[in-house]
Motif scaffolding. Sequence first.
Motif, PDB file in Angstrom:
ATOM      1  N   THR A   1       0.842  -1.199   0.000  1.00 32.83           N
ATOM      2  CA  THR A   1       0.000   0.000   0.000  1.00 32.83           C
ATOM      3  C   THR A   1       0.884   1.258   0.000  1.00 32.83           C
ATOM      4  N   THR A   2       2.006   1.207   0.714  1.00 32.78           N
ATOM      5  CA  THR A   2       2.934   2.362   0.705  1.00 32.78           C
ATOM      6  C   THR A   2       3.434   2.609  -0.719  1.00 32.78           C
ATOM      7  N   GLU A   3       3.627   1.523  -1.430  1.00 29.39           N
ATOM      8  CA  GLU A   3       4.062   1.570  -2.828  1.00 29.39           C
ATOM      9  C   GLU A   3       3.178   2.491  -3.684  1.00 29.39           C
ATOM     10  N   CYS A   4       1.871   2.494  -3.375  1.00 22.24           N
ATOM     11  CA  CYS A   4       0.937   3.304  -4.189  1.00 22.24           C
ATOM     12  C   CYS A   4       1.334   4.778  -4.153  1.00 22.24           C
ATOM     13  N   ASP A   5       1.858   5.235  -3.001  1.00 15.07           N
ATOM     14  CA  ASP A   5       2.253   6.643  -2.878  1.00 15.07           C
ATOM     15  C   ASP A   5       3.535   6.951  -3.648  1.00 15.07           C
ATOM     16  N   LEU A   6       4.294   5.898  -3.983  1.00 16.18           N
ATOM     17  CA  LEU A   6       5.645   6.123  -4.522  1.00 16.18           C
ATOM     18  C   LEU A   6       5.819   5.666  -5.964  1.00 16.18           C
ATOM     19  N   ARG A   7       4.731   5.161  -6.541  1.00 13.91           N
ATOM     20  CA  ARG A   7       4.832   4.589  -7.885  1.00 13.91           C
ATOM     21  C   ARG A   7       5.403   5.576  -8.897  1.00 13.91           C
ATOM     22  N   ASP A   8       5.047   6.852  -8.755  1.00 13.95           N
ATOM     23  CA  ASP A   8       5.522   7.852  -9.718  1.00 13.95           C
ATOM     24  C   ASP A   8       6.782   8.566  -9.239  1.00 13.95           C
ATOM     25  N   ASN A   9       7.307   8.115  -8.110  1.00 15.87           N
ATOM     26  CA  ASN A   9       8.504   8.763  -7.582  1.00 15.87           C
ATOM     27  C   ASN A   9       9.728   8.394  -8.427  1.00 15.87           C
ATOM     28  N   GLU A  10      10.534   9.403  -8.705  1.00 18.35           N
ATOM     29  CA  GLU A  10      11.698   9.226  -9.579  1.00 18.35           C
ATOM     30  C   GLU A  10      12.672   8.159  -9.059  1.00 18.35           C
ATOM     31  N   VAL A  11      12.858   8.120  -7.729  1.00 21.66           N
ATOM     32  CA  VAL A  11      13.824   7.200  -7.133  1.00 21.66           C
ATOM     33  C   VAL A  11      13.215   5.820  -6.899  1.00 21.66           C
ATOM     34  N   ALA A  12      12.076   5.762  -6.203  1.00 25.57           N
ATOM     35  CA  ALA A  12      11.499   4.464  -5.821  1.00 25.57           C
ATOM     36  C   ALA A  12      10.719   3.817  -6.964  1.00 25.57           C
ATOM     37  N   GLY A  13      10.110   4.641  -7.815  1.00 28.24           N
ATOM     38  CA  GLY A  13       9.219   4.131  -8.869  1.00 28.24           C
ATOM     39  C   GLY A  13       9.813   3.009  -9.709  1.00 28.24           C
ATOM     40  N   PRO A  14      11.067   3.148 -10.185  1.00 25.82           N
ATOM     41  CA  PRO A  14      11.632   2.107 -11.058  1.00 25.82           C
ATOM     42  C   PRO A  14      11.794   0.745 -10.377  1.00 25.82           C
ATOM     43  N   PHE A  15      11.789   0.702  -9.042  1.00 20.21           N
ATOM     44  CA  PHE A  15      11.928  -0.586  -8.343  1.00 20.21           C
ATOM     45  C   PHE A  15      10.576  -1.304  -8.208  1.00 20.21           C
ATOM     46  N   ILE A  16       9.518  -0.537  -8.408  1.00 18.01           N
ATOM     47  CA  ILE A  16       8.182  -1.060  -8.113  1.00 18.01           C
ATOM     48  C   ILE A  16       7.610  -1.803  -9.317  1.00 18.01           C
ATOM     49  N   THR A  17       7.146  -3.024  -9.081  1.00 14.14           N
ATOM     50  CA  THR A  17       6.473  -3.778 -10.137  1.00 14.14           C
ATOM     51  C   THR A  17       5.454  -4.736  -9.522  1.00 14.14           C
ATOM     52  N   GLU A  18       4.322  -4.804 -10.181  1.00 14.92           N
ATOM     53  CA  GLU A  18       3.263  -5.718  -9.703  1.00 14.92           C
ATOM     54  C   GLU A  18       3.713  -7.168  -9.750  1.00 14.92           C
ATOM     55  N   ARG A  19       4.733  -7.462 -10.554  1.00 12.49           N
ATOM     56  CA  ARG A  19       5.196  -8.856 -10.659  1.00 12.49           C
ATOM     57  C   ARG A  19       5.664  -9.401  -9.317  1.00 12.49           C
ATOM     58  N   LEU A  20       6.001  -8.490  -8.408  1.00 11.67           N
ATOM     59  CA  LEU A  20       6.479  -8.942  -7.093  1.00 11.67           C
ATOM     60  C   LEU A  20       5.342  -9.117  -6.083  1.00 11.67           C
ATOM     61  N   HIS A  21       4.191  -8.565  -6.382  1.00 17.12           N
ATOM     62  CA  HIS A  21       3.136  -8.487  -5.359  1.00 17.12           C
ATOM     63  C   HIS A  21       2.857  -9.817  -4.666  1.00 17.12           C
ATOM     64  N   ARG A  22       2.833  -9.754  -3.324  1.00 14.29           N
ATOM     65  CA  ARG A  22       2.635 -10.962  -2.507  1.00 14.29           C
ATOM     66  C   ARG A  22       1.293 -10.969  -1.777  1.00 14.29           C
TER      67      ARG A  22
END
Length: 219
Positions: free
Chosen positions: A59-80
């Motif tokens: 859920t924290t990820e939702c706030d950072l998806r468009d963030n320049e630094v954190a965004g590139p690490f985020i992918t739904e493929r990891l969702h647990r």
Amino acid sequence: MTTVDRPSFSQRLRERSWTLHQRAEGAGFMKALMNGEIERAGYALMVSQHLFIYDALETTECDLRDNEVAGPFITERLHRVPSLRADLDALLGTDWAERAEPLPATRTYAARIREMAAWPGGFVAHHYTRYLGDLSGGLAIGRVVARVYGLDGPGVSFYRFDRIDKPKVFKDEYRHRLDSTAWEPDEQERIIDEVLNAYRLNTEVFADLARELGMGAPR
Ligand code: HEM
């Protein structure tokens, strides 16, 4: 190319955190789990703690998806979270949500993750600690628990990443991203410290699980 290259950020991160990794790996609860000494209910309790932790991450990820630094690490493929919910359905029945409670250490860990909405680098620290671990030792842990509890699919789906064909390739790309991100000065050091914190928080969850299951004082 010089003969003595400075270790990359991902190498330093791994080296500096390996002692605490070994401590988390050697936690009494983990060892007992790997030795097939934890009853199915204890395993289900761990899965429910994972749900609170990954719910905080995803859920924290939702706030950072468009963030320049954190965004590139985020992918739904990891969702647990979807697999953890399915596992709890299989282990506890579909009314598990009425009974699942975070243990005190889980509450502390999830709260720390949620604070990372305000610090993208810190979010990456927590993201790395959980997901790269899941794609490393986690795959072996999954094979053990599947055998111990006689489960295949529901109950152990957390350990299967259906959308990641080659974990090694994924992890190499992830480390490359760690190394090529334009971190602010001193940010790498702060991230390493937060990874150490994440390992401690994980070890505390294992200690709480051991206490809850009456396994005696944690080491
Ligand atoms: C029985 C428990 C565990 C075992 C057997 C285990 C085993 C391993 C192994 C063999 C690796 C190296 C894989 C490689 O070289 O690519 C690894 C990496 C890793 N593990 Fe664990 N692990 C355990 C628990 C944990 C826990 C509790 C965490 C944190 C929540 C964790 C986080 C990590 C991370 C982040 C890495 C990647 C390090 C890197 O390459 O940067 N592990 N684990």
